[in-house]
Motif scaffolding. Structure first.
Motif, mmCIF file in Angstrom:
data_model
loop_
_atom_site.group_PDB
_atom_site.id
_atom_site.type_symbol
_atom_site.label_atom_id
_atom_site.label_comp_id
_atom_site.label_asym_id
_atom_site.label_seq_id
_atom_site.Cartn_x
_atom_site.Cartn_y
_atom_site.Cartn_z
ATOM 1 N N MET A 1 0.815 -1.212 0.000
ATOM 2 C CA MET A 1 0.000 0.000 0.000
ATOM 3 C C MET A 1 0.848 1.260 0.000
ATOM 4 N N THR A 2 2.008 1.213 0.644
ATOM 5 C CA THR A 2 2.920 2.360 0.616
ATOM 6 C C THR A 2 3.383 2.631 -0.801
ATOM 7 N N ILE A 3 3.791 1.571 -1.492
ATOM 8 C CA ILE A 3 4.263 1.724 -2.864
ATOM 9 C C ILE A 3 3.146 2.229 -3.766
ATOM 10 N N VAL A 4 1.952 1.690 -3.602
ATOM 11 C CA VAL A 4 0.815 2.104 -4.436
ATOM 12 C C VAL A 4 0.521 3.592 -4.249
ATOM 13 N N ALA A 5 0.479 4.045 -2.997
ATOM 14 C CA ALA A 5 0.185 5.457 -2.729
ATOM 15 C C ALA A 5 1.233 6.364 -3.360
ATOM 16 N N ILE A 6 2.501 5.982 -3.230
ATOM 17 C CA ILE A 6 3.576 6.808 -3.788
ATOM 18 C C ILE A 6 3.518 6.804 -5.308
ATOM 19 N N LEU A 7 3.238 5.652 -5.900
ATOM 20 C CA LEU A 7 3.182 5.574 -7.364
ATOM 21 C C LEU A 7 2.099 6.483 -7.930
ATOM 22 N N PHE A 8 0.951 6.560 -7.260
ATOM 23 C CA PHE A 8 -0.125 7.406 -7.767
ATOM 24 C C PHE A 8 0.274 8.885 -7.766
ATOM 25 N N VAL A 9 0.952 9.333 -6.714
ATOM 26 C CA VAL A 9 1.314 10.759 -6.682
ATOM 27 C C VAL A 9 2.450 11.071 -7.645
ATOM 28 N N ILE A 10 3.399 10.133 -7.817
ATOM 29 C CA ILE A 10 4.474 10.426 -8.766
ATOM 30 C C ILE A 10 3.976 10.314 -10.207
ATOM 31 N N GLY A 11 2.877 9.579 -10.425
ATOM 32 C CA GLY A 11 2.321 9.507 -11.774
ATOM 33 C C GLY A 11 1.905 10.873 -12.275
ATOM 34 N N MET A 12 1.280 11.674 -11.398
ATOM 35 C CA MET A 12 0.877 13.024 -11.787
ATOM 36 C C MET A 12 2.090 13.911 -12.053
ATOM 37 N N TYR A 13 3.088 13.807 -11.196
ATOM 38 C CA TYR A 13 4.290 14.631 -11.367
ATOM 39 C C TYR A 13 5.043 14.265 -12.650
ATOM 40 N N SER A 14 5.192 12.984 -12.911
ATOM 41 C CA SER A 14 5.894 12.536 -14.114
ATOM 42 C C SER A 14 5.197 13.031 -15.377
ATOM 43 N N GLN A 15 3.867 13.001 -15.366
ATOM 44 C CA GLN A 15 3.114 13.456 -16.529
ATOM 45 C C GLN A 15 3.285 14.959 -16.745
ATOM 46 N N LEU A 16 3.404 15.734 -15.661
ATOM 47 C CA LEU A 16 3.670 17.165 -15.784
ATOM 48 C C LEU A 16 4.984 17.413 -16.514
ATOM 49 N N ILE A 17 6.023 16.663 -16.151
ATOM 50 C CA ILE A 17 7.319 16.834 -16.798
ATOM 51 C C ILE A 17 7.234 16.477 -18.280
ATOM 52 N N LYS A 18 6.447 15.461 -18.608
ATOM 53 C CA LYS A 18 6.318 15.045 -20.005
ATOM 54 C C LYS A 18 5.587 16.091 -20.842
ATOM 55 N N VAL A 19 4.457 16.596 -20.335
ATOM 56 C CA VAL A 19 3.675 17.543 -21.137
ATOM 57 C C VAL A 19 4.375 18.885 -21.273
ATOM 58 N N SER A 20 5.260 19.207 -20.329
ATOM 59 C CA SER A 20 6.013 20.456 -20.445
ATOM 60 C C SER A 20 7.223 20.311 -21.366
ATOM 61 N N GLN A 21 7.514 19.092 -21.840
ATOM 62 C CA GLN A 21 8.522 18.806 -22.874
ATOM 63 C C GLN A 21 9.905 19.338 -22.496
ATOM 64 N N LEU A 22 10.358 18.929 -21.318
ATOM 65 C CA LEU A 22 11.686 19.322 -20.854
ATOM 66 C C LEU A 22 12.778 18.916 -21.835
ATOM 67 N N SER A 23 12.589 17.792 -22.524
ATOM 68 C CA SER A 23 13.617 17.313 -23.457
ATOM 69 C C SER A 23 13.889 18.316 -24.571
ATOM 70 N N ASP A 24 12.877 19.095 -24.980
ATOM 71 C CA ASP A 24 13.082 20.079 -26.039
ATOM 72 C C ASP A 24 14.091 21.142 -25.627
ATOM 73 N N GLY A 25 14.136 21.440 -24.342
ATOM 74 C CA GLY A 25 15.106 22.409 -23.866
ATOM 75 C C GLY A 25 16.527 21.903 -23.996
ATOM 76 N N PHE A 26 16.720 20.616 -23.751
ATOM 77 C CA PHE A 26 18.062 20.046 -23.887
ATOM 78 C C PHE A 26 18.501 19.984 -25.351
ATOM 79 N N VAL A 27 17.561 19.722 -26.256
ATOM 80 C CA VAL A 27 17.889 19.721 -27.679
ATOM 81 C C VAL A 27 18.332 21.121 -28.108
ATOM 82 N N TRP A 28 17.612 22.147 -27.653
ATOM 83 C CA TRP A 28 18.005 23.527 -27.966
ATOM 84 C C TRP A 28 19.408 23.821 -27.444
ATOM 85 N N LEU A 29 19.692 23.356 -26.222
ATOM 86 C CA LEU A 29 20.999 23.607 -25.621
ATOM 87 C C LEU A 29 22.109 22.939 -26.420
ATOM 88 N N ALA A 30 21.882 21.696 -26.856
ATOM 89 C CA ALA A 30 22.890 20.989 -27.647
ATOM 90 C C ALA A 30 23.138 21.697 -28.971
#
Length: 492
Positions: free
Chosen positions: A81-110
């Motif tokens: 249950m500890t793992i399940v609770a943590i996974l649900f909250v990090i799922g939202m955070y991970s999706q935020l990073i994806k939709v904000s397209q952080l990788s595009d910033g690194f491509v610009w930098l390169a």
């Protein structure tokens, strides 16, 4: 393990205790079928295999209701249950990073610094490490990074196999170290303190793991710099299409999340800080709109908060299914037999021997699970907890030995690894000679370097810590003898 782990088996099967392995064997067969035969990676499919295995195993139980009671206790265990609770909250955070397209910033930098060939391979490894640390998902990062970094790297003259290996390596680095990674969470949550309540805190585990991950990453960077270039380049160019300097603003909430996780050792506080500042940063910089946060279209809810939960459901189902299998193995006495055999053996009599047993055990399980290290750690974690505790090893050390070996060579075995199958599949559409899983193995340097670092750590005792009676880490134990059927050794 639970308190019942030391008691006599309460669950019996027609045909003997070995029949209790049926759920696990069905699950392993599912892993092989999807990874090796169908070359498909899907957490929901693996969860299906776990539950089908439970249905099959129940038919051989002498007490059908007792079988499912044991599975339910596994499902509802505190660790699960500890793992399940943590996974649900990090799922939202991970999706935020994806939709904000952080990788595009690194491509610009390169593109801005003019990286080419080997330099871009090194840059890609570092950038993907950062992205994977932010999202906590190795597989998710690979699916995001390959279409952007691989095509751009071919344009700049990078060696295809080494570039692909850099992307896979960067994904594994983040999975190994990120406080929001499911494997980091599992490796910590399965290791219990013996002199105070609770399991290893994620922040403390991450902080102590840096000493192993950073040297392995440094060695990988040097090798990528030497072997990452190529004499030819592709005509494909996507730098302009995936180049956005504004995306680099998202590094601020990422840094805050990591800092809060390490300083407070509370993953829920860290995710809350990351979500609040991350959402604000992405909105202010125009990377997302309010509809990207929450929305409803034709009666269907959307936005990263919703899709983040949806995207993690498969992993949660896998965790629950595997913990159900663990509940069966535990009450059938199997996990006790495995841990007792390792503890009573020659290796289990010294701290270094206990670490070696954990390393070999988790490596074998990870290979059997097709490189799915989250599943292997859920299964082997209680055994590692028991073995390490008997030698007085600190929960941080047990967690690090288990996680780092699960993230090492065992997760990239060419004919079984989900990571290599996915990587080889993602590069198959480019106008280059086919990169086999074997060729990709030689370019996936971080797991190889991490394995060497961890072997040296066990041999020379580097980073070895012991749990003291006052719950503070001790450098050396006063007593760490291991005897048959005794409580964990008392250390000063």
């Amino acid at each position: 393990m639970t308190e019942s782990s030391s008691a006599s088996p309460t669950l019996r099967f027609r045909g003997g205790w070995g029949v209790s392995f049926i759920p696990l064997l069905v699950f392993l067969a599912t892993c092989v079928a999807y990874f090796v035969v169908f070359k498909a990676f899907d957490m929901t499919a693996l969860a299906m295999g776990a539950f089908i295995g439970l249905l099959a195993g129940a038919l051989f139980a002498r007490d059908y209701k007792g079988f499912w009671d044991a599975a339910l206790r596994g499902f509802a265990s505190p660790a699960s249950m500890t793992i399940v609770a943590i996974l649900f909250v990090i799922g939202m955070y991970s999706q935020l990073i994806k939709v904000s397209q952080l990788s595009d910033g690194f491509v610009w930098l390169a593109d801005t610094i003019g990286a080419g060939g080997a330099a871009f391979t090194v840059f890609t490894f570092i950038a993907v490490c950062a992205i994977s640390m932010s999202t906590g998902s190795s597989i998710g990062t690979m699916f995001t990074a390959f279409p952007i970094f691989f095509a751009a790297g071919l344009t700049l003259g990078a060696n295809p196999a080494m570039l692909a290996g850099a992307i896979v390596s960067g994904g594994i680095f983040g999975d190994n170290l990120a406080p929001v990674s499911d494997t980091t969470i599992i490796s910590a949550s399965t290791q219990r303190f013996r002199y105070k309540n609770g399991t290893a805190d994620i922040g403390g585990v991450v902080k102590s793991r840096l000493r192993y991950a950073l040297p392995a990453a440094g060695a990988s960077i040097l090798l990528f710099a030497v072997f990452g270039g190529s004499s030819t380049a592709s005509a494909t160019n996507i730098l302009a299409e995936h180049s956005n300097p504004a995306a680099l603003w998202m590094l601020i909430p990422v840094a805050l999340m990591l800092a809060v996780a390490i300083t407070t050792r509370d993953i829920f506080k860290a995710i809350t800080a990351g979500l609040v500042l991350g959402t604000g940063t992405a909105l202010i910089t125009g990377l997302i709109t309010w509809t990207d946060v929450l929305s409803v279209t034709d009666g269907a809810p959307g936005g990263y908060l919703v899709t983040g939960i949806q995207g993690i459901v498969g992993t949660v189902a896998l965790v629950i299914g595997v913990f159900g299998i663990m509940g069966i193995l535990l009450e059938a006495g199997v996990l006790t037999k495995v841990s007792s055999t390792l503890i009573r053996g020659r290796l289990g009599r010294t701290p270094a021997g206990a670490e070696t047993s954990i390393a070999l055990g988790i490596s074998a399980f990870t290979v059997l699970f097709g490189g799915v290290n989250s599943a292997s750690m859920i299964t082997f974690g209680p055994v590692a907890d028991e073995i390490g505790a008997r030698a007085g090893l600190h929960p941080y050390r047990r967690s690090n030995i288990m996680d780092c070996f699960a993230m090492g060579v065992s997760c990239i075995v060419p004919f079984l690894s989900a990571f290599l199958f996915i990587g080889a599949t993602l590069v198959s559409g480019y106008d280059i000679p086919e990169i086999s899983a074997g060729a990709l193995f030689t370019g996936t340097l971080y797991p190889l370097m991490l394995t060497l670092v961890m072997i040296a750590s066990i041999v020379f005792g580097w980073g070895r810590r012991f749990e003291a009676a006052d719950s503070t880490p001790a450098k050396t134990p006063t007593v760490h003898t291991v005897q048959k059927d005794v409580e964990p050794a008392v250390v000063a």
